[in-house]
Design a protein around this motif. Structure first.
Motif, PDB file in Angstrom:
ATOM      1  N   ALA A  90      50.822  34.655  31.326  1.00  0.00           N
ATOM      2  CA  ALA A  90      49.654  33.954  31.894  1.00  0.00           C
ATOM      3  C   ALA A  90      49.652  34.074  33.419  1.00  0.00           C
ATOM      4  CB  ALA A  90      49.671  32.489  31.470  1.00  0.00           C
ATOM      5  N   GLN A  91      50.834  33.954  34.005  1.00  0.00           N
ATOM      6  CA  GLN A  91      50.917  34.091  35.476  1.00  0.00           C
ATOM      7  C   GLN A  91      50.492  35.487  35.918  1.00  0.00           C
ATOM      8  OE1 GLN A  91      54.944  33.027  36.370  1.00  0.00           O
ATOM      9  NE2 GLN A  91      54.510  30.837  36.362  1.00  0.00           N
ATOM     10  N   ALA A  92      50.910  36.494  35.173  1.00  0.00           N
ATOM     11  CA  ALA A  92      50.571  37.881  35.527  1.00  0.00           C
ATOM     12  C   ALA A  92      49.056  38.083  35.457  1.00  0.00           C
ATOM     13  CB  ALA A  92      51.292  38.856  34.594  1.00  0.00           C
ATOM     14  N   VAL A  93      48.417  37.547  34.417  1.00  0.00           N
ATOM     15  CA  VAL A  93      46.961  37.705  34.269  1.00  0.00           C
ATOM     16  C   VAL A  93      46.237  36.999  35.412  1.00  0.00           C
ATOM     17  CG1 VAL A  93      44.958  37.107  32.834  1.00  0.00           C
ATOM     18  CG2 VAL A  93      47.039  38.004  31.762  1.00  0.00           C
ATOM     19  N   HIS A  94      46.667  35.772  35.719  1.00  0.00           N
ATOM     20  CA  HIS A  94      45.980  35.009  36.765  1.00  0.00           C
ATOM     21  C   HIS A  94      46.223  35.611  38.152  1.00  0.00           C
ATOM     22  CE1 HIS A  94      45.648  31.607  33.703  1.00  0.00           C
ATOM     23  NE2 HIS A  94      44.427  31.961  34.009  1.00  0.00           N
ATOM     24  N   ALA A  95      47.430  36.118  38.399  1.00  0.00           N
ATOM     25  CA  ALA A  95      47.714  36.741  39.706  1.00  0.00           C
ATOM     26  C   ALA A  95      46.887  38.012  39.875  1.00  0.00           C
ATOM     27  CB  ALA A  95      49.205  37.049  39.826  1.00  0.00           C
ATOM     28  N   ALA A  96      46.789  38.802  38.817  1.00  0.00           N
ATOM     29  CA  ALA A  96      46.000  40.043  38.898  1.00  0.00           C
ATOM     30  C   ALA A  96      44.535  39.705  39.147  1.00  0.00           C
ATOM     31  CB  ALA A  96      46.156  40.847  37.603  1.00  0.00           C
ATOM     32  N   TYR A  97      44.070  38.607  38.558  1.00  0.00           N
ATOM     33  CA  TYR A  97      42.670  38.213  38.751  1.00  0.00           C
ATOM     34  C   TYR A  97      42.425  37.823  40.220  1.00  0.00           C
ATOM     35  CZ  TYR A  97      38.124  36.109  37.917  1.00  0.00           C
ATOM     36  OH  TYR A  97      36.779  35.821  37.961  1.00  0.00           O
ATOM     37  N   GLN A  98      43.395  37.130  40.827  1.00  0.00           N
ATOM     38  CA  GLN A  98      43.246  36.764  42.247  1.00  0.00           C
ATOM     39  C   GLN A  98      43.209  38.020  43.126  1.00  0.00           C
ATOM     40  OE1 GLN A  98      42.420  33.791  43.347  1.00  0.00           O
ATOM     41  NE2 GLN A  98      42.504  33.117  41.211  1.00  0.00           N
ATOM     42  N   ASP A  99      44.038  38.998  42.802  1.00  0.00           N
ATOM     43  CA  ASP A  99      44.030  40.270  43.555  1.00  0.00           C
ATOM     44  C   ASP A  99      42.673  40.945  43.428  1.00  0.00           C
ATOM     45  OD1 ASP A  99      46.623  39.845  44.211  1.00  0.00           O
ATOM     46  OD2 ASP A  99      47.459  41.311  42.797  1.00  0.00           O
ATOM     47  N   TYR A 100      42.148  40.914  42.208  1.00  0.00           N
ATOM     48  CA  TYR A 100      40.834  41.535  41.967  1.00  0.00           C
ATOM     49  C   TYR A 100      39.752  40.819  42.779  1.00  0.00           C
ATOM     50  CZ  TYR A 100      36.302  41.147  39.790  1.00  0.00           C
ATOM     51  OH  TYR A 100      34.948  41.032  39.605  1.00  0.00           O
ATOM     52  N   LEU A 101      39.801  39.467  42.826  1.00  0.00           N
ATOM     53  CA  LEU A 101      38.784  38.721  43.586  1.00  0.00           C
ATOM     54  C   LEU A 101      38.818  39.105  45.061  1.00  0.00           C
ATOM     55  CD1 LEU A 101      38.901  35.091  42.105  1.00  0.00           C
ATOM     56  CD2 LEU A 101      37.240  36.903  41.640  1.00  0.00           C
ATOM     57  N   ALA A 102      40.019  39.294  45.600  1.00  0.00           N
ATOM     58  CA  ALA A 102      40.154  39.677  47.019  1.00  0.00           C
ATOM     59  C   ALA A 102      39.536  41.060  47.240  1.00  0.00           C
ATOM     60  CB  ALA A 102      41.621  39.661  47.422  1.00  0.00           C
ATOM     61  N   LEU A 103      39.775  41.953  46.298  1.00  0.00           N
ATOM     62  CA  LEU A 103      39.227  43.315  46.399  1.00  0.00           C
ATOM     63  C   LEU A 103      37.707  43.282  46.325  1.00  0.00           C
ATOM     64  CD1 LEU A 103      40.478  46.246  46.366  1.00  0.00           C
ATOM     65  CD2 LEU A 103      39.843  46.278  43.945  1.00  0.00           C
ATOM     66  N   ARG A 104      37.202  42.457  45.412  1.00  0.00           N
ATOM     67  CA  ARG A 104      35.751  42.361  45.250  1.00  0.00           C
ATOM     68  C   ARG A 104      35.088  41.778  46.504  1.00  0.00           C
ATOM     69  NH1 ARG A 104      32.906  38.406  40.909  1.00  0.00           N
ATOM     70  NH2 ARG A 104      33.570  36.922  42.484  1.00  0.00           N
ATOM     71  N   ARG A 105      35.760  40.757  47.076  1.00  0.00           N
ATOM     72  CA  ARG A 105      35.247  40.143  48.306  1.00  0.00           C
ATOM     73  C   ARG A 105      35.167  41.200  49.407  1.00  0.00           C
ATOM     74  NH1 ARG A 105      37.798  35.437  47.416  1.00  0.00           N
ATOM     75  NH2 ARG A 105      39.724  36.136  48.352  1.00  0.00           N
ATOM     76  N   HIS A 106      36.214  41.983  49.515  1.00  0.00           N
ATOM     77  CA  HIS A 106      36.258  43.024  50.549  1.00  0.00           C
ATOM     78  C   HIS A 106      35.149  44.052  50.312  1.00  0.00           C
ATOM     79  CE1 HIS A 106      37.699  46.177  53.151  1.00  0.00           C
ATOM     80  NE2 HIS A 106      37.694  47.008  52.124  1.00  0.00           N
ATOM     81  N   TRP A 107      35.050  44.509  49.067  1.00  0.00           N
ATOM     82  CA  TRP A 107      34.134  45.607  48.751  1.00  0.00           C
ATOM     83  C   TRP A 107      32.677  45.199  48.984  1.00  0.00           C
ATOM     84  CZ3 TRP A 107      34.612  50.530  48.625  1.00  0.00           C
ATOM     85  CH2 TRP A 107      33.711  51.333  47.937  1.00  0.00           C
TER      86      TRP A 107
END
Ligand SMILES: Cc1cc2nc3c(=O)[nH]c(=O)nc-3n(C[C@H](O)[C@H](O)[C@H](O)COP(=O)(O)OP(=O)(O)OC[C@H]3O[C@@H](n4cnc5c(N)ncnc54)[C@H](O)[C@@H]3O)c2cc1C
Length: 374
Positions: free
Chosen positions: A335-352
């Motif tokens: 669960a931690q891995a899924v949620h951490a990856a989602y936070q990384d994705y949100l940062a990437l999306r914000r940047h993009w």
């Protein structure tokens, strides 16, 4: 490879709901770990067009880990050497894989790819039932009972099986997880309006993914195996409604007004059919698992297609979930891995999306910037 109709058992150690990339990867990984008595049920039949076709070079590592790298390469999907984008300005940008030690990525024939993965799992001993839809599930002391509607050439029938553990790989429906009370957090409604065109020439003129931001959202174009071109507009409900963009005439007019993507369409036969619409939400489940079950792939978290990470994430989740299921522990780590990856994705999306500031008052970009800023 066709899937023969097999006899159902009344009880399984593990039931996987959904035979997309996540479900099949989990099934393959379980087989590699020596876990037997696994069933995978798939509501569809791998015959109809599926969207989501661009995978990066890093996918090769996942195919290797699943033990299907050679078999995948033999499938002959189209190589993709990166992307060419018009984003944030009129200047053309490239992101290519020429220096990547893993080589190139691919533009998949997605339907054939999903069927291939399921058939690989089947060949390794996983029972695969197509046309089988989970309708209802009930927790029991030692697992779950699952009610399944199975469509066969002889007609539909309902059946009930028991599974000690369940994997929800049902995509954005997250059917089993939602029956357990999980909620989608942060859903972001993006809609894809796509058309598949036949090419005039058999040789694809470009092996890149093409992106172009416009006032109403952004366009995507990719040449697929078997001489086909996929063109898609990503927008939101308000912009689509205002411009009636689901209508092929309006969609074509907007395409013709693009500065770059329209040139791809010149290589293809004119659009005759309808525009297909696909929801493309972004979210993460609050609970991606519980006692005796976990969710993987899009059932657990879904990313904006601009990231081109959905299929890799599905395969990676399937691999990790198999370890958790075999060990019958480690759900928290998963669960931690899924949620951490989602936070990384949100940062990437914000940047993009933050890079595109040319239409601050347009409905699509205004809403996007308001939502993703938070
Ligand atoms: C428009 C669009 C474009 C995209 N483009 C890309 C891209 O270019 N690159 C990329 O990497 N990702 C892309 N994605 C994301 C990618 O398609 C998904 O992340 C990926 O398909 C997730 O795999 P999955 O196995 O989790 O889910 P899915 O592929 O959705 O598979 C779920 C399976 O579960 C089955 N199912 C559903 N309900 C039931 C039920 N009740 N019982 C039994 N079976 C059931 C479905 O039939 C389906 O086969 C895109 C997504 C969209 C919407």
């Amino acid at each position: 490879m066709p899937f023969a109709i097999e006899t159902w058992q009344s009880r399984y150690r593990i039931a996987i709901i959904g035979g997309g990339p996540a479900g099949s990867a989990c099934a393959l990984a379980l087989a590699r770990l020596g876990v037997s008595d696994v069933v995978m049920i798939e509501a569809g039949d791998y015959q109809r067009f599926r969207i989501g076709e661009s995978i990066p070079p890093e996918s090769r590592r996942l195919f290797h880990a699943l033990g299907i790298e050679r078999e995948f390469l033999e499938q002959g999907h189209a190589p993709c050497y990166g992307s060419c984008s018009y984003w944030g300005s009129e200047a053309r940008g490239y992101n290519d894989s020429l220096m990547n030690p893993l080589g190139h990525g691919w533009h998949l024939d997605r339907c054939r790819f999903d069927r291939f993965l399921a058939s690989q799992a089947h060949a390794r001993g996983v029972q695969v039932h197509i046309g089988a839809t989970l309708t209802h599930s009930t927790p029991k002391a030692n697992g779950f009972t699952l009610d399944i509607q199975h469509a066969t050439p002889q007609g539909r029938r309902m059946l009930r099986i028991h599974a000690d553990q369940v994997v929800d790989a049902s995509g954005t429906r997250a059917v089993f997880a939602r029956q357990r009370g999980s909620l989608k957090q942060g859903s972001h409604p993006l809609i894809c309006l796509a058309a598949l065109l036949g090419l005039r020439e058999t040789a694809p003129p470009s092996s890149l993914s093409h992106l172009e931001a416009v006032e109403q959202g952004w366009w995507y174009g990719a040449f697929l195996p078997d001489a086909r071109l996929l063109l898609a507009l990503y927008s939101n409900a308000a912009s689509i409604k205002a411009g009636q963009l689901w209508k092929s005439e309006q969609w074509r007019t907007l395409l013709a007004a693009t500065r770059h993507i329209a040139a791809l369409a010149d290589q293809a036969a004119p659009l005759t059919g309808r525009i297909a619409s696909f929801p493309a939400p972004s979210y993460c489940l609050d609970h991606v698992g519980g006692r005796g079950w976990l969710a993987i792939g899009d059932a657990a978290s879904a990313y904006d297609p601009i990231a081109s990470q959905g299929i890799c994430k599905a395969l990676a989740n399937g691999l990790l979930a198999a370890e958790v299921l075999q060990a019958q522990s480690g759900l928290e780590r998963y669960a931690q891995a899924v949620h951490a990856a989602y936070q990384d994705y949100l940062a990437l999306r914000r940047h993009w999306y933050g890079l595109e500031q040319r239409w601050p008052h347009a409905s699509f970009w205004k809403k996007f910037h308001e939502r993703i800023a938070g």
